[in-house]
Design a protein around this motif. Structure first.
Motif, PDB file in Angstrom:
ATOM      1  N   ARG A  95      21.280  33.866 -14.307  1.00 39.61           N
ATOM      2  CA  ARG A  95      21.630  34.843 -15.354  1.00 39.61           C
ATOM      3  C   ARG A  95      20.570  35.930 -15.456  1.00 39.61           C
ATOM      4  O   ARG A  95      20.887  37.094 -15.680  1.00 39.61           O
ATOM      5  N   SER A  98      21.017  38.279 -12.614  1.00 42.53           N
ATOM      6  CA  SER A  98      22.193  39.138 -12.792  1.00 42.53           C
ATOM      7  C   SER A  98      21.893  40.353 -13.668  1.00 42.53           C
ATOM      8  O   SER A  98      22.648  41.316 -13.648  1.00 42.53           O
ATOM      9  N   ARG A  99      20.804  40.345 -14.408  1.00 40.73           N
ATOM     10  CA  ARG A  99      20.426  41.528 -15.200  1.00 40.73           C
ATOM     11  C   ARG A  99      20.041  42.700 -14.295  1.00 40.73           C
ATOM     12  O   ARG A  99      20.272  43.845 -14.645  1.00 40.73           O
ATOM     13  N   ASP A 101      20.604  42.555 -10.668  1.00 32.91           N
ATOM     14  CA  ASP A 101      21.565  42.601  -9.564  1.00 32.91           C
ATOM     15  C   ASP A 101      22.760  41.734  -9.956  1.00 32.91           C
ATOM     16  O   ASP A 101      22.782  40.533  -9.697  1.00 32.91           O
ATOM     17  N   ALA A 102      23.734  42.375 -10.572  1.00 29.80           N
ATOM     18  CA  ALA A 102      24.867  41.637 -11.141  1.00 29.80           C
ATOM     19  C   ALA A 102      25.637  40.850 -10.083  1.00 29.80           C
ATOM     20  O   ALA A 102      26.009  39.693 -10.312  1.00 29.80           O
ATOM     21  N   GLY A 105      23.507  37.803  -8.897  1.00 30.27           N
ATOM     22  CA  GLY A 105      23.412  36.821  -9.976  1.00 30.27           C
ATOM     23  C   GLY A 105      24.707  36.081 -10.198  1.00 30.27           C
ATOM     24  O   GLY A 105      24.716  34.860 -10.409  1.00 30.27           O
ATOM     25  N   ASP A 106      25.833  36.794 -10.128  1.00 32.29           N
ATOM     26  CA  ASP A 106      27.131  36.144 -10.306  1.00 32.29           C
ATOM     27  C   ASP A 106      27.435  35.168  -9.171  1.00 32.29           C
ATOM     28  O   ASP A 106      27.962  34.074  -9.410  1.00 32.29           O
ATOM     29  N   ASN A 148      13.794  40.815  -8.374  1.00 31.10           N
ATOM     30  CA  ASN A 148      14.671  40.830  -9.538  1.00 31.10           C
ATOM     31  C   ASN A 148      13.973  40.404 -10.829  1.00 31.10           C
ATOM     32  O   ASN A 148      14.642  40.177 -11.839  1.00 31.10           O
TER      33      ASN A 148
END
Length: 189
Positions: A95, A98-99, A101-102, A105-106, A148
């Motif tokens: 998570r 994902s902030r 690199d969405a 992260g997903d 990240n």
């Protein structure tokens, strides 16, 4: 079909997430220590300036002292709770990734959920789970996850702390030299 726990995250992916967690903890703890040190030095500098301009009231001195102590006693534990304690699991790390690199992260969160007991039971095919995990592990293996880390400012804070510490040390040295010089001057004859 009974739930199976044979599928596990690929070792390379686990190593990369551990490396990311270790680097995140290091960077964020360095930031906390630097910020606490800056609070202490700025409190000292403000008290020093205040004493040179007028007689500092004791309440102001105590306030500056408590600011310095809170920098050490409150800020470091709060910062470590936020960045170390709350970033323990792989899902929490995904998570966080994902902030910045969405998509990455997903994908990471998806395979971590496939691996978990809670979410992984709903998917029946172990082979499909394994293939999905291997595909994401291959995609991630060529990447450096440590890029990240959100807003790493430990280098700038360290430079600021070093400059402030050098200025404070120079001030103390000048005061010591000045005291020695005034002590050695001969009095009027």
């Amino acid at each position: 079909m009974p739930p199976s726990t044979t599928v596990k995250l690929p070792p390379q992916l686990v190593r990369q997430l551990r490396t990311f967690r270790r680097r995140l903890r290091t960077v964020k703890m360095l930031e906390a220590v630097c910020l606490a040190g800056i609070a202490v030095i700025l409190s000292y500098a403000l008290l020093y300036l205040s004493d040179r301009l007028w007689e500092t009231p004791p309440a102001v001195g105590w306030l500056l002292f408590f600011i310095a102590v809170s920098g050490l006693a409150v800020f470091i534990p709060w910062w470590s709770f936020r960045w170390v304690w709350q970033r323990r699991t792989e899902a929490q790390l995904a998570r966080l990734i994902s902030r910045t690199d969405a998509a990455l992260g997903d994908r990471l969160l998806g395979v971590i959920e496939l691996d978990s007991e809670k979410h992984g039971r709903q998917y029946g095919s172990e082979k499909l789970k394994e293939a999905a995990m291997e595909q994401v592990a291959r995609e991630v293996s060529a990447r450096d996850l440590t890029v990240n880390i959100p807003r790493p400012s430990h280098r700038k804070l360290f430079v600021l702390l070093a400059v402030l510490a050098a200025a404070a040390a120079a001030n103390v040295l000048l005061l010591a030299v000045s005291a020695l010089v005034t002590r050695r001057r001969p009095g009027p004859v």
